[in-house]
Motif scaffolding. Structure first.
Motif, mmCIF file in Angstrom:
data_model
loop_
_atom_site.group_PDB
_atom_site.id
_atom_site.type_symbol
_atom_site.label_atom_id
_atom_site.label_comp_id
_atom_site.label_asym_id
_atom_site.label_seq_id
_atom_site.Cartn_x
_atom_site.Cartn_y
_atom_site.Cartn_z
ATOM 1 N N PHE A 109 5.241 -89.765 -74.756
ATOM 2 C CA PHE A 109 5.221 -88.347 -74.424
ATOM 3 C C PHE A 109 5.506 -88.105 -72.944
ATOM 4 O O PHE A 109 6.268 -87.236 -72.579
ATOM 5 C CB PHE A 109 3.871 -87.757 -74.807
ATOM 6 C CG PHE A 109 3.828 -86.264 -74.708
ATOM 7 C CD1 PHE A 109 4.474 -85.468 -75.643
ATOM 8 C CD2 PHE A 109 3.144 -85.645 -73.676
ATOM 9 C CE1 PHE A 109 4.443 -84.090 -75.548
ATOM 10 C CE2 PHE A 109 3.103 -84.270 -73.579
ATOM 11 C CZ PHE A 109 3.754 -83.486 -74.508
ATOM 12 N N ARG B 188 14.591 -78.757 -63.154
ATOM 13 C CA ARG B 188 15.553 -77.732 -62.721
ATOM 14 C C ARG B 188 15.433 -76.484 -63.580
ATOM 15 O O ARG B 188 15.525 -75.370 -63.098
ATOM 16 C CB ARG B 188 16.985 -78.283 -62.783
ATOM 17 C CG ARG B 188 17.289 -79.302 -61.703
ATOM 18 C CD ARG B 188 18.791 -79.434 -61.488
ATOM 19 N NE ARG B 188 19.471 -80.015 -62.640
ATOM 20 C CZ ARG B 188 19.685 -81.313 -62.792
ATOM 21 N NH1 ARG B 188 19.272 -82.173 -61.890
ATOM 22 N NH2 ARG B 188 20.318 -81.764 -63.850
ATOM 23 N N GLY C 35 0.847 -84.187 -78.703
ATOM 24 C CA GLY C 35 1.854 -85.232 -78.657
ATOM 25 C C GLY C 35 1.537 -86.309 -77.636
ATOM 26 O O GLY C 35 1.946 -87.456 -77.780
ATOM 27 N N GLY C 36 0.806 -85.941 -76.604
ATOM 28 C CA GLY C 36 0.532 -86.892 -75.531
ATOM 29 C C GLY C 36 -0.916 -87.321 -75.416
ATOM 30 O O GLY C 36 -1.223 -88.249 -74.667
ATOM 31 N N LEU D 33 4.940 -84.419 -66.243
ATOM 32 C CA LEU D 33 6.069 -84.985 -65.509
ATOM 33 C C LEU D 33 5.994 -84.512 -64.056
ATOM 34 O O LEU D 33 5.843 -83.317 -63.808
ATOM 35 C CB LEU D 33 7.392 -84.526 -66.121
ATOM 36 C CG LEU D 33 7.608 -84.821 -67.609
ATOM 37 C CD1 LEU D 33 8.870 -84.139 -68.102
ATOM 38 C CD2 LEU D 33 7.689 -86.315 -67.840
ATOM 39 N N ARG E 161 11.983 -90.633 -76.676
ATOM 40 C CA ARG E 161 12.251 -89.205 -76.895
ATOM 41 C C ARG E 161 13.640 -88.769 -76.433
ATOM 42 O O ARG E 161 14.052 -87.648 -76.704
ATOM 43 C CB ARG E 161 11.202 -88.349 -76.158
ATOM 44 C CG ARG E 161 9.803 -88.514 -76.694
ATOM 45 C CD ARG E 161 9.029 -87.220 -76.579
ATOM 46 N NE ARG E 161 8.717 -86.854 -75.215
ATOM 47 C CZ ARG E 161 8.494 -85.595 -74.832
ATOM 48 N NH1 ARG E 161 8.585 -84.608 -75.683
ATOM 49 N NH2 ARG E 161 8.183 -85.344 -73.582
ATOM 50 N N PHE F 6 20.551 -82.659 -75.071
ATOM 51 C CA PHE F 6 20.456 -83.955 -74.397
ATOM 52 C C PHE F 6 19.763 -84.984 -75.276
ATOM 53 O O PHE F 6 19.716 -86.149 -74.946
ATOM 54 C CB PHE F 6 19.674 -83.831 -73.079
ATOM 55 C CG PHE F 6 20.417 -83.121 -72.000
ATOM 56 C CD1 PHE F 6 21.199 -83.840 -71.118
ATOM 57 C CD2 PHE F 6 20.358 -81.754 -71.885
ATOM 58 C CE1 PHE F 6 21.908 -83.187 -70.112
ATOM 59 C CE2 PHE F 6 21.062 -81.096 -70.888
ATOM 60 C CZ PHE F 6 21.837 -81.810 -70.004
ATOM 61 N N GLY F 7 19.172 -84.531 -76.382
ATOM 62 C CA GLY F 7 18.469 -85.442 -77.277
ATOM 63 C C GLY F 7 17.094 -85.798 -76.783
ATOM 64 O O GLY F 7 16.567 -86.844 -77.112
ATOM 65 N N GLY F 8 16.457 -84.950 -76.026
ATOM 66 C CA GLY F 8 15.091 -85.236 -75.585
ATOM 67 C C GLY F 8 14.807 -84.573 -74.262
ATOM 68 O O GLY F 8 15.630 -83.831 -73.741
ATOM 69 N N VAL F 9 13.623 -84.820 -73.743
ATOM 70 C CA VAL F 9 13.259 -84.250 -72.455
ATOM 71 C C VAL F 9 13.844 -85.107 -71.347
ATOM 72 O O VAL F 9 13.598 -86.295 -71.289
ATOM 73 C CB VAL F 9 11.728 -84.234 -72.274
ATOM 74 C CG1 VAL F 9 11.352 -83.514 -70.992
ATOM 75 C CG2 VAL F 9 11.062 -83.581 -73.462
ATOM 76 N N VAL F 10 14.644 -84.531 -70.503
ATOM 77 C CA VAL F 10 15.186 -85.270 -69.377
ATOM 78 C C VAL F 10 14.473 -84.760 -68.126
ATOM 79 O O VAL F 10 14.578 -83.582 -67.802
ATOM 80 C CB VAL F 10 16.702 -85.063 -69.250
ATOM 81 C CG1 VAL F 10 17.271 -85.922 -68.157
ATOM 82 C CG2 VAL F 10 17.378 -85.368 -70.581
ATOM 83 N N PRO F 11 13.710 -85.630 -67.450
ATOM 84 C CA PRO F 11 12.813 -85.153 -66.396
ATOM 85 C C PRO F 11 13.453 -84.236 -65.371
ATOM 86 O O PRO F 11 12.952 -83.155 -65.111
ATOM 87 C CB PRO F 11 12.310 -86.446 -65.761
ATOM 88 C CG PRO F 11 12.417 -87.461 -66.835
ATOM 89 C CD PRO F 11 13.607 -87.068 -67.665
ATOM 90 N N GLU F 12 14.583 -84.656 -64.792
ATOM 91 C CA GLU F 12 15.177 -83.828 -63.741
ATOM 92 C C GLU F 12 15.729 -82.525 -64.292
ATOM 93 O O GLU F 12 15.656 -81.477 -63.655
ATOM 94 C CB GLU F 12 16.276 -84.598 -63.009
ATOM 95 C CG GLU F 12 15.749 -85.608 -62.027
ATOM 96 C CD GLU F 12 14.932 -84.957 -60.924
ATOM 97 O OE1 GLU F 12 13.885 -85.530 -60.577
ATOM 98 O OE2 GLU F 12 15.312 -83.884 -60.427
ATOM 99 N N VAL F 13 16.290 -82.612 -65.501
ATOM 100 C CA VAL F 13 16.809 -81.400 -66.128
ATOM 101 C C VAL F 13 15.642 -80.453 -66.409
ATOM 102 O O VAL F 13 15.730 -79.247 -66.164
ATOM 103 C CB VAL F 13 17.556 -81.737 -67.437
ATOM 104 C CG1 VAL F 13 18.002 -80.454 -68.135
ATOM 105 C CG2 VAL F 13 18.760 -82.614 -67.147
ATOM 106 N N CYS G 192 5.493 -79.967 -68.848
ATOM 107 C CA CYS G 192 6.434 -80.772 -69.636
ATOM 108 C C CYS G 192 7.629 -79.941 -70.091
ATOM 109 O O CYS G 192 8.485 -79.604 -69.286
ATOM 110 C CB CYS G 192 5.712 -81.405 -70.810
ATOM 111 S SG CYS G 192 6.699 -82.649 -71.658
ATOM 112 N N ASP G 193 7.685 -79.560 -71.359
ATOM 113 C CA ASP G 193 8.867 -78.864 -71.890
ATOM 114 C C ASP G 193 8.804 -77.355 -71.730
ATOM 115 O O ASP G 193 9.829 -76.695 -71.788
ATOM 116 C CB ASP G 193 9.038 -79.124 -73.395
ATOM 117 C CG ASP G 193 9.039 -80.588 -73.752
ATOM 118 O OD1 ASP G 193 8.847 -81.413 -72.843
ATOM 119 O OD2 ASP G 193 9.227 -80.907 -74.925
#
Lengths: 149, 332
Positions: free
Chosen positions: A61, B52, B139-140, B87, A78, B42-49, B13-14
């Motif tokens: 996660f 931003r 989820g976490g 994140l 993920r 992108f198929g998932g959580v992309v930290p920098e994206v 997070c998201d």
């Protein structure tokens, strides 16, 4: 390449501890295997040996968990495909840092030269671990890995 | 006297979220912008994206929450913001925004723990009462918390491997269902027979209230390979999750003498788990407190709720407050 038979989760965890004793800074450990193959269990053994934290949480996660002693645990599950530049690579792949990676397939081609590729396969109780070193430092780490055969 | 208004900000997070809570505990407005559409590309959580996108959305989301609340930015008297876990880059967007706003207006700011805030989401339904026992499953996280107050929180148990919500998502993938896995499994399980798919009982760890979901994940894969019906596997998995949650929670209730259980976090949106817990608690003469459905997943109403309680208890965060992406060991 070394092949190691694992007869259950305890053995998988023990292999993680043994790897923690053998691997030094600057090496990236890439773990491949299906869901439930034991990747997180192996990492838990590694992290416990290095930090004393017995049950490191799955980083699925949070993507990345950082531990004392420049130890990082990354899980790309993920992400469909990952661009490693989106992480702070200077930090997590520093020469004195150790990086454990689950689902490295998501960022194939981006991994450093010094690395250990660990594959976990098998179902039910028994697992087969295959360990392959890329780079000189990784090769000597693999040679140092103590495991009773 | 004018009632205090607390602005909550969440960017761990998201979801980019903001909410306004009145000092008497009344929710006025809550806005959440999810990044799921973006991450699917992108198929998932992309930290920098993610970071931003939080930066682009934080302003509009705050405006949306204010508009829904029918108040102006100038009416806000307190700022609460998530400081972790989450994140790092994402957290910093919310914290920087909240600090800048609070500083410019000369307002107090309170940084809050995201997991404890999930437990406090239940106090949007009923008033706080301490001590209180909370089971936060998402989820976490899968944490059993004994709350003596907003800042005095004891972790009685937590997952030793996968979080409960993570197990739902991974089992859903094994069964060929979509993301998010929770609702998909709940729907499929309706037509399944839990008795037709034997899953192992996850025994309690000696002297501990910790959870473990990794073994269940592996066992469902094995059943799937044997060709058992996905609906039966889904039903059995859900039942096994309930068994494990209830076994730990009932032990904790007995140990602590608390009279009710808070069940919150994304997994608490699961109707089957809510119903089974409610029945089990009623059978023991105890009660269940769950957040309103829209506040089970990430939101800022819960951040404002915890921030307000901490403020009332005299807590203030300093201007050098930073993000705490990994709160380990647990700090409230």
């Amino acid at each position: 390449m070394r092949r190691i038979e694992l007869d259950g989760p305890d053995a998988t965890r023990a292999l993680g501890r043994a790897l923690a004793a053998a691997v030094q800074g600057g090496i990236c450990v890439l773990l491949r295997g299906d869901l439930g193959a034991g990747k997180t269990t192996l990492c838990q053994g590694f992290i416990e040996a290095r930090t004393g934290i017995a049950y490191a949480p799955s980083p699925t996660f949070t993507l990345l968990q950082a531990y004392p002693g420049k130890l990082y645990h990354l899980d790309l599950y993920r992400l469909g495909t990952a661009d490693l530049r989106e992480f702070d690579m200077e930090e997590i792949m520093a020469p004195d840092a150790v990086l454990l990676v689950e689902w490295p397939e998501r960022a194939e081609g981006d991994w450093p030269a010094e690395r250990l590729d660990v594959g976990l396969s098998g179902q039910g109780g028994s697992r087969l671990a295959t360990l392959e070193a890329r780079g000189d430092a990784a090769a000597s780490a693999l040679a140092r890995l103590w495991w009773p055969q | 006297m004018k009632e205090l208004l607390c602005l909550g900000v969440e960017t761990s997070c998201d979801e980019t979220a903001a909410a306004v809570l009145r000092g008497d505990g009344q929710m006025l407005g809550s806005a959440v912008a999810s990044q799921i559409d973006l991450h699917e590309a992108f198929g998932g959580v992309v930290p920098e994206v993610a970071a931003r996108r939080h930066l682009e959305r934080i302003g509009p989301v705050v405006q949306e929450a204010l508009a829904e609340s029918g108040v102006e930015l100038a009416d806000i008297g307190l700022v609460a913001v998530t400081r972790g876990p989450g994140l790092a880059g994402a957290l910093m967007v919310g914290i920087s925004w909240a600090k800048a706003f609070a500083f410019a207006r000369g307002l107090p700011i309170v940084g809050v723990n995201h997991v404890v805030a999930h437990a406090f989401a239940a106090y949007l339904e009923g008033p706080p009462r301490f001590p209180d026992l909370a089971l936060v499953a998402s989820g976490g996280h899968t944490d059993l918390l004994l709350m003596h107050g907003p800042s005095e929180v004891e972790v009685l148990g937590r997952s030793r491997d996968d979080a409960a919500g993570e197990a739902f998502d991974k089992v859903a993938r094994t069964l060929g269902l979509g993301y998010p896995g929770g609702p998909a499994i709940e729907r499929l399980a309706l037509s399944g027979d839990p008795g037709a798919a034997p899953l192992p009982h996850v025994a309690m760890f000696p002297g501990s209230l910790d959870f473990s979901f990794s073994g269940l994940k592996t066992a469902t894969q094995s059943l799937s390979r044997q060709g058992l019906a996905p609906a039966d596997i889904a039903a059995a998995f859900q039942a096994a999750v309930f068994d494990q949650l209830w076994e730990r929670a009932s032990h904790a209730l007995r140990q602590t003498g608390t009279r009710r259980l808070i069940f919150s976090g994304g997994v608490s949106a699961n109707g089957y788990l809510r119903l089974r817990l409610e029945q089990a608690l009623a059978g023991a003469g105890l009660s269940l407190l769950v957040p309103p459905l829209r506040y089970t997943t990430d939101n800022a109403a819960m951040i404002a709720r915890l921030g307000l309680s901490m403020y009332e208890a005299g807590q203030r965060s300093p201007w050098d407050m930073g993000a705490e992406p990994v709160i380990h060991p647990f700090k409230p």
